[in-house]
Scaffold this motif. Sequence first.
Motif, PDB file in Angstrom:
ATOM      1  N   HIS A 138      -4.525   2.147  -3.511  1.00 42.73           N
ATOM      2  CA  HIS A 138      -5.879   2.524  -3.081  1.00 42.73           C
ATOM      3  C   HIS A 138      -6.531   3.515  -4.027  1.00 42.73           C
ATOM      4  CE1 HIS A 138      -4.377   6.388  -1.620  1.00 42.73           C
ATOM      5  NE2 HIS A 138      -3.337   5.706  -1.200  1.00 42.73           N
ATOM      6  N   GLN A 139      -5.761   4.010  -4.992  1.00 43.06           N
ATOM      7  CA  GLN A 139      -6.347   4.930  -5.968  1.00 43.06           C
ATOM      8  C   GLN A 139      -6.796   4.205  -7.233  1.00 43.06           C
ATOM      9  OE1 GLN A 139      -2.770   7.281  -6.077  1.00 43.06           O
ATOM     10  NE2 GLN A 139      -3.765   8.984  -5.031  1.00 43.06           N
ATOM     11  N   ARG A 151       0.380   5.933  -9.474  1.00 42.02           N
ATOM     12  CA  ARG A 151      -0.680   5.890  -8.465  1.00 42.02           C
ATOM     13  C   ARG A 151      -0.381   4.892  -7.373  1.00 42.02           C
ATOM     14  NH1 ARG A 151      -6.532   6.686 -10.851  1.00 42.02           N
ATOM     15  NH2 ARG A 151      -6.119   8.425 -12.247  1.00 42.02           N
ATOM     16  N   PRO A 166       0.809  -1.223   0.000  1.00 41.65           N
ATOM     17  CA  PRO A 166       0.000   0.000   0.000  1.00 41.65           C
ATOM     18  C   PRO A 166       0.842   1.273   0.000  1.00 41.65           C
ATOM     19  CG  PRO A 166      -0.053  -1.053   2.163  1.00 41.65           C
ATOM     20  CD  PRO A 166       0.681  -1.980   1.250  1.00 41.65           C
ATOM     21  N   HIS A 167       2.108   1.171   0.461  1.00 41.43           N
ATOM     22  CA  HIS A 167       2.922   2.371   0.576  1.00 41.43           C
ATOM     23  C   HIS A 167       3.781   2.607  -0.653  1.00 41.43           C
ATOM     24  CE1 HIS A 167       5.050  -1.144   1.983  1.00 41.43           C
ATOM     25  NE2 HIS A 167       6.193  -0.523   1.793  1.00 41.43           N
TER      26      HIS A 167
END
Lengths: 270, 379
Positions: free
Chosen positions: B150-151, B147, B106-107
């Motif tokens: 989560h986008q 991106r 996620p990061h």
Amino acid sequence: MTRRGLFLPVVCVLGFVFLYAPIVSLVVYSFNDSRLVTVWGGFSTRWYAQLVTDPQILGAAWISLQVAAISASLAVALGTLAAYVLTRFGPFRGRAILTGMAAAPLVMPEVITGLSMLLLFVAMEGLVGWPAGRGMTTIIIAHATFCMAYVAVVVQSRLAGMDESLEEAAMDLGARPVRVFFDVTVPVIAPALVAGWLLAFTLSLDDLVIASFVTGPGASTLPMVIFSKVRLGVSPDINALATIIIAVVGLGVALGTWQMRRAMRGRKAG
Amino acid sequence: MPDTQTAAARRPWLDPTAQPFVRILNVTKKFGDFTAVWNVSLDIWKGELFGLLGGSGSGKSTLLRMIAGFETPTAGRIEIDGQDMTAVPPYERPTNMMFQSYALFPHMTVERNVAYGLLREGKSRAEAMERVAEMLKLVQLTPFAGRRPHQLSGGQRQRVALARALIKRPKLLLLDEPLGALDKKLREETQFELVKIQETLGITFIVVTHDQEEAMTLSSRIGVMNEGEIVQVGEPNEVYEFPHSRFVADFVGSVNIFEGRVIEDEPDYIRLASAEAGCDIHVGHGVACALNQTLWYAVRPEKLRLSRTDPGGAFNRVPGVVDEIAYLGNLSIFRVRLDSGKMVRATRANVARVDEEATSWGDRVWVSWTDTAGVVLPR
């Protein structure tokens, strides 16, 4: 309906008064011109001026901040390791003992923790000559020990909630376990690490009992100085000091919240 | 005979001299007292898209995780490309996995997610970025390189996960319910895309799924799992038309099963008496069985014929009453209650826009089938 409508706000207000009235009165009286704490003698900031020229208070504050920062960092490192072992290594020999030991400082009376630490340090000095005497080092060690338990709890819940397949994915892509930990696990649990650090920092800054047991000459923390001053009677400059502490803590919490909000907003946008 | 040549090349499992690429030998996995996988042996050939099909708790995911190296078999061996992999940790295996949850970091941006495997391999940043750009083009994600996961939409995330798993050009790609999180329409599109990518790159795929339709669309062969065991391995039509057991017949597609007793056993046909069906069942080929043995006869809904008039004959026809009709557009599903009380399911392709027989609820109909319509199952 009306009764419920009235009941809730009343209880709410009473609750807040109960929680915050003492603090508000403390802040108000820190601007009191009178030497007597309970008598209002007009507005003044003279106690603040007196405070910043008091070398004893400033020295103690500096020691407290150092102790809190170092012991919080140690506690985060150790607590994270404990939490990682407890959530990721499955059932292993001695797991139950480790679980219990890691959580014990949460419920152990501070007096006992302090006393046992003191005995340990004395015995160690006799056996291996380290730590030589008591002072800042011993306070840092003692604080790191009991703060570690809190960090472990916070980090453990975050680790348990983390999707383990993230770690597996990194491993699958060729990262060795240590690499996985720093590339994936640490960034994902970073909020818990920050929260744990702040919690440990606050706990250490607050602590009076344990520090009193394990300290030595020349290493008085802020709570110890305040406590000894209050024993001679509450003086208005303590109110001023307390107000500053509240302001600093409040500012820290506000900053943390703001930072978190911003991060959340960035996440949702786009 | 160029045709058999290509057929053999595409179907190496028919060639007795071909070497399997992945060999799973008597693998068992136990978690405490629970046996997740029991004595599974399986050969998978290079370039295959092998589907592992089973319900939840059938052990299919555990088997996949053992191939990836996340679980160690309690007993047995796993070989990939001739090398024993049983004790090799996941980060040293020539496999990559696409996770059910996608497990995107996620990061990290899409680009860094995809590049991660290459950088761990020690590739230079420039080379890695070049290959990432190529890969993102293949999965049509170039505009989204910067991106964060989560986008992205579900379908885009799925493609990032695929790109990340493919970037190291693994010998073997493992996919755990790769399309599970997508909606139906997207899933169908992605199925074909996945097959196209697999054919372009020539990588061997093992896909775990609980969706029999998905397994049929994707796979060159399907392994059906039940309670930790492989119950049947075969090409999709084999598994569908020639199931070995009632479990497989029922799990893959829908089926009507009649219990019957052998009353005639001839070399070129057998006949079953079935109280459940309410008529005798004539099977137009010889079956290894004994007189009076209990067998099951499985016939797929689309192979049952419904008619208002008696088709005649002494077997394979039975009257009933239409209990329910589901109109799906391209076909209609009829549930018919036979006079024996048994409920059967028959489907009819709606080839004309108006049903001439106008079969409706409560109508009395005849259900019939040919003597090659079903399979005889010993268990």
